[in-house]
Each structure stands twice: as C-alpha cells, then as structure tokens.
Design a protein around this motif. Structure first.
Motif, PDB file in Angstrom:
ATOM      1  N   VAL A  76     -63.783   4.957   1.755  1.00 48.58           N
ATOM      2  CA  VAL A  76     -64.504   6.179   1.424  1.00 48.58           C
ATOM      3  C   VAL A  76     -65.806   5.836   0.708  1.00 48.58           C
ATOM      4  O   VAL A  76     -66.875   6.347   1.054  1.00 48.58           O
ATOM      5  N   ASP A  77     -65.735   4.920  -0.276  1.00 54.49           N
ATOM      6  CA  ASP A  77     -66.924   4.520  -1.033  1.00 54.49           C
ATOM      7  C   ASP A  77     -67.978   3.865  -0.149  1.00 54.49           C
ATOM      8  O   ASP A  77     -69.171   3.909  -0.453  1.00 54.49           O
ATOM      9  N   SER A  78     -67.552   3.240   0.959  1.00 57.27           N
ATOM     10  CA  SER A  78     -68.499   2.581   1.865  1.00 57.27           C
ATOM     11  C   SER A  78     -69.224   3.581   2.758  1.00 57.27           C
ATOM     12  O   SER A  78     -70.090   3.192   3.532  1.00 57.27           O
ATOM     13  N   GLY A  79     -68.853   4.842   2.660  1.00 57.31           N
ATOM     14  CA  GLY A  79     -69.441   5.836   3.552  1.00 57.31           C
ATOM     15  C   GLY A  79     -68.813   5.777   4.926  1.00 57.31           C
ATOM     16  O   GLY A  79     -69.457   6.067   5.926  1.00 57.31           O
ATOM     17  N   TYR A  80     -67.532   5.337   4.967  1.00 55.77           N
ATOM     18  CA  TYR A  80     -66.777   5.239   6.223  1.00 55.77           C
ATOM     19  C   TYR A  80     -67.419   4.220   7.166  1.00 55.77           C
ATOM     20  O   TYR A  80     -67.642   4.495   8.346  1.00 55.77           O
ATOM     21  N   ALA A  81     -67.710   3.052   6.626  1.00 60.86           N
ATOM     22  CA  ALA A  81     -68.394   1.988   7.375  1.00 60.86           C
ATOM     23  C   ALA A  81     -67.609   1.571   8.617  1.00 60.86           C
ATOM     24  O   ALA A  81     -66.387   1.435   8.590  1.00 60.86           O
ATOM     25  N   GLY A  82     -68.309   1.350   9.682  1.00 59.59           N
ATOM     26  CA  GLY A  82     -67.706   0.937  10.938  1.00 59.59           C
ATOM     27  C   GLY A  82     -67.079  -0.442  10.880  1.00 59.59           C
ATOM     28  O   GLY A  82     -66.269  -0.797  11.735  1.00 59.59           O
ATOM     29  N   SER A  83     -67.424  -1.243   9.875  1.00 61.52           N
ATOM     30  CA  SER A  83     -66.857  -2.589   9.752  1.00 61.52           C
ATOM     31  C   SER A  83     -65.348  -2.557   9.510  1.00 61.52           C
ATOM     32  O   SER A  83     -64.675  -3.562   9.712  1.00 61.52           O
ATOM     33  N   TYR A  84     -64.817  -1.412   9.107  1.00 58.44           N
ATOM     34  CA  TYR A  84     -63.370  -1.296   8.896  1.00 58.44           C
ATOM     35  C   TYR A  84     -62.598  -1.248  10.215  1.00 58.44           C
ATOM     36  O   TYR A  84     -61.396  -1.390  10.241  1.00 58.44           O
ATOM     37  N   ASP A  85     -63.286  -1.043  11.327  1.00 61.94           N
ATOM     38  CA  ASP A  85     -62.633  -0.985  12.638  1.00 61.94           C
ATOM     39  C   ASP A  85     -61.954  -2.295  13.007  1.00 61.94           C
ATOM     40  O   ASP A  85     -61.019  -2.301  13.814  1.00 61.94           O
ATOM     41  N   VAL A  86     -62.386  -3.400  12.442  1.00 60.00           N
ATOM     42  CA  VAL A  86     -61.837  -4.710  12.791  1.00 60.00           C
ATOM     43  C   VAL A  86     -60.335  -4.808  12.489  1.00 60.00           C
ATOM     44  O   VAL A  86     -59.624  -5.572  13.121  1.00 60.00           O
ATOM     45  N   ASP A  87     -59.859  -4.012  11.551  1.00 58.33           N
ATOM     46  CA  ASP A  87     -58.445  -4.046  11.171  1.00 58.33           C
ATOM     47  C   ASP A  87     -57.583  -3.035  11.931  1.00 58.33           C
ATOM     48  O   ASP A  87     -56.380  -2.931  11.671  1.00 58.33           O
ATOM     49  N   ASN A  88     -58.158  -2.284  12.851  1.00 56.07           N
ATOM     50  CA  ASN A  88     -57.383  -1.275  13.590  1.00 56.07           C
ATOM     51  C   ASN A  88     -56.141  -1.893  14.213  1.00 56.07           C
ATOM     52  O   ASN A  88     -56.198  -2.945  14.835  1.00 56.07           O
ATOM     53  N   GLY A  89     -55.013  -1.247  14.023  1.00 58.05           N
ATOM     54  CA  GLY A  89     -53.743  -1.710  14.570  1.00 58.05           C
ATOM     55  C   GLY A  89     -53.050  -2.759  13.723  1.00 58.05           C
ATOM     56  O   GLY A  89     -51.929  -3.154  14.003  1.00 58.05           O
ATOM     57  N   ASN A  90     -53.712  -3.216  12.665  1.00 59.26           N
ATOM     58  CA  ASN A  90     -53.178  -4.296  11.832  1.00 59.26           C
ATOM     59  C   ASN A  90     -52.932  -3.858  10.390  1.00 59.26           C
ATOM     60  O   ASN A  90     -52.593  -4.675   9.551  1.00 59.26           O
ATOM     61  N   ARG A  91     -53.113  -2.591  10.082  1.00 53.18           N
ATOM     62  CA  ARG A  91     -52.954  -2.117   8.707  1.00 53.18           C
ATOM     63  C   ARG A  91     -51.502  -1.789   8.408  1.00 53.18           C
ATOM     64  O   ARG A  91     -51.079  -0.640   8.455  1.00 53.18           O
ATOM     65  N   LYS A  92     -50.747  -2.829   8.106  1.00 47.92           N
ATOM     66  CA  LYS A  92     -49.331  -2.700   7.755  1.00 47.92           C
ATOM     67  C   LYS A  92     -48.958  -3.895   6.901  1.00 47.92           C
ATOM     68  O   LYS A  92     -49.622  -4.929   6.947  1.00 47.92           O
ATOM     69  N   PRO A  93     -47.900  -3.786   6.096  1.00 45.84           N
ATOM     70  CA  PRO A  93     -47.481  -4.900   5.242  1.00 45.84           C
ATOM     71  C   PRO A  93     -47.080  -6.121   6.069  1.00 45.84           C
ATOM     72  O   PRO A  93     -46.656  -6.007   7.222  1.00 45.84           O
ATOM     73  N   SER A  94     -47.196  -7.296   5.473  1.00 42.05           N
ATOM     74  CA  SER A  94     -46.864  -8.536   6.188  1.00 42.05           C
ATOM     75  C   SER A  94     -45.402  -8.571   6.613  1.00 42.05           C
ATOM     76  O   SER A  94     -45.080  -9.082   7.685  1.00 42.05           O
ATOM     77  N   TRP A  95     -44.490  -8.018   5.818  1.00 43.15           N
ATOM     78  CA  TRP A  95     -43.075  -8.019   6.210  1.00 43.15           C
ATOM     79  C   TRP A  95     -42.866  -7.193   7.481  1.00 43.15           C
ATOM     80  O   TRP A  95     -42.060  -7.552   8.331  1.00 43.15           O
ATOM     81  N   GLU A  96     -43.609  -6.121   7.642  1.00 47.52           N
ATOM     82  CA  GLU A  96     -43.493  -5.307   8.854  1.00 47.52           C
ATOM     83  C   GLU A  96     -44.098  -6.040  10.055  1.00 47.52           C
ATOM     84  O   GLU A  96     -43.557  -5.993  11.160  1.00 47.52           O
ATOM     85  N   LYS A  97     -45.209  -6.739   9.838  1.00 52.49           N
ATOM     86  CA  LYS A  97     -45.825  -7.529  10.909  1.00 52.49           C
ATOM     87  C   LYS A  97     -44.872  -8.612  11.405  1.00 52.49           C
ATOM     88  O   LYS A  97     -44.879  -8.959  12.584  1.00 52.49           O
ATOM     89  N   LYS A  98     -44.049  -9.123  10.500  1.00 51.05           N
ATOM     90  CA  LYS A  98     -43.087 -10.174  10.865  1.00 51.05           C
ATOM     91  C   LYS A  98     -41.829  -9.616  11.522  1.00 51.05           C
ATOM     92  O   LYS A  98     -40.970 -10.371  11.945  1.00 51.05           O
ATOM     93  N   GLY A  99     -41.700  -8.304  11.573  1.00 51.48           N
ATOM     94  CA  GLY A  99     -40.568  -7.684  12.256  1.00 51.48           C
ATOM     95  C   GLY A  99     -39.401  -7.291  11.370  1.00 51.48           C
ATOM     96  O   GLY A  99     -38.352  -6.893  11.868  1.00 51.48           O
ATOM     97  N   TYR A 100     -39.566  -7.388  10.046  1.00 53.30           N
ATOM     98  CA  TYR A 100     -38.488  -6.993   9.146  1.00 53.30           C
ATOM     99  C   TYR A 100     -38.502  -5.484   8.942  1.00 53.30           C
ATOM    100  O   TYR A 100     -39.549  -4.846   8.948  1.00 53.30           O
ATOM    101  N   GLY A 101     -37.334  -4.915   8.728  1.00 51.56           N
ATOM    102  CA  GLY A 101     -37.208  -3.498   8.434  1.00 51.56           C
ATOM    103  C   GLY A 101     -37.327  -3.255   6.942  1.00 51.56           C
ATOM    104  O   GLY A 101     -37.162  -4.175   6.131  1.00 51.56           O
ATOM    105  N   PRO A 102     -37.582  -2.035   6.535  1.00 53.68           N
ATOM    106  CA  PRO A 102     -37.784  -1.731   5.120  1.00 53.68           C
ATOM    107  C   PRO A 102     -36.563  -1.981   4.249  1.00 53.68           C
ATOM    108  O   PRO A 102     -36.691  -2.317   3.076  1.00 53.68           O
ATOM    109  N   ASP A 103     -35.368  -1.850   4.814  1.00 58.03           N
ATOM    110  CA  ASP A 103     -34.143  -2.016   4.040  1.00 58.03           C
ATOM    111  C   ASP A 103     -33.422  -3.330   4.309  1.00 58.03           C
ATOM    112  O   ASP A 103     -32.332  -3.565   3.769  1.00 58.03           O
TER     113      ASP A 103
END
Length: 111
Positions: A76-103
């Motif tokens: 928000v402070d960046s004015g919604y900079a387009g540079s944040y697009d690089v992380d699309n689809g990857n914004r999740k915790p590392s444990w979730e990326k590794k395939g672990y469930g929350p519990d």
C-alpha cells in the motif's frame, strides 16, 4: 469504467482479518492463511502439541514482515507498485509450499 478511483484503506487494529484492495490480482495465495497474517509461535519447541500453522504462522511468505502482512503495509505504501507482481502465486508460508497441512505435527524445522 471511465474514472478510476483508488480505494481507501482504513486500518483497525481490533480486527483479525485482512482485506486486499488491489484490483491487479495481488493477494494472499495461501489456502490456509486466507489473507490473515499470523506470527510464528515458538513457545512449543518440540512441535508435538501444535501444527505447522500455529508453530510457524506466515514464516517464509514473501509478504511476511516482522509485524504483519506486507500486502497491507509495504504494498500500500508503495502506491501498489507493479514490482509486487513477481511474487504472484507464491505468497504462502514455507510449510504450505512444502506440502504440509496446518495441523500436521511439526517434523521439518527448516522453514
């Protein structure tokens, strides 16, 4: 749409959920966190009484900051900079990326 009006965000500390105002697809990609930032809780060092979500929270997510979700602050402070697009689809915790469930009982401490 002829005239674009940027949405206004009002931050309220009493609420425990996040709302993403960006229209360009910048969002939390976690199935389990659902846009709600959670800090790691290291009070249980052996991980036997809690799962990955409670133990590690949003740790490993590119939008994670020390005190909240960067999508609600830095982006928000960046004015919604387009540079944040690089992380699309990857914004999740590392444990979730590794395939672990929350519990799932914590067996992998390399987050």
């Amino acid at each position: 749409m002829k005239n674009y009006e940027r949405p206004v965000m009002i931050r309220t500390e009493e609420l425990a959920e996040g709302v993403y105002l960006a229209s360009g697809g910048i969002k939390c990609d976690s199935v389990y966190m659902n846009g709600v930032w959670q800090a790691p809780d290291y009070s249980d060092w052996n991980g036997t009484t809690r799962g990955y979500k409670q133990q590690f929270g949003c740790l490993g997510c590119p939008a994670n900051t020390a005190s909240g979700c960067g999508l609600l602050s830095h982006y928000v402070d960046s004015g919604y900079a387009g540079s944040y697009d690089v992380d699309n689809g990857n914004r999740k915790p590392s444990w979730e990326k590794k395939g672990y469930g929350p519990d799932d009982a914590v067996t992998d401490w390399n987050m």
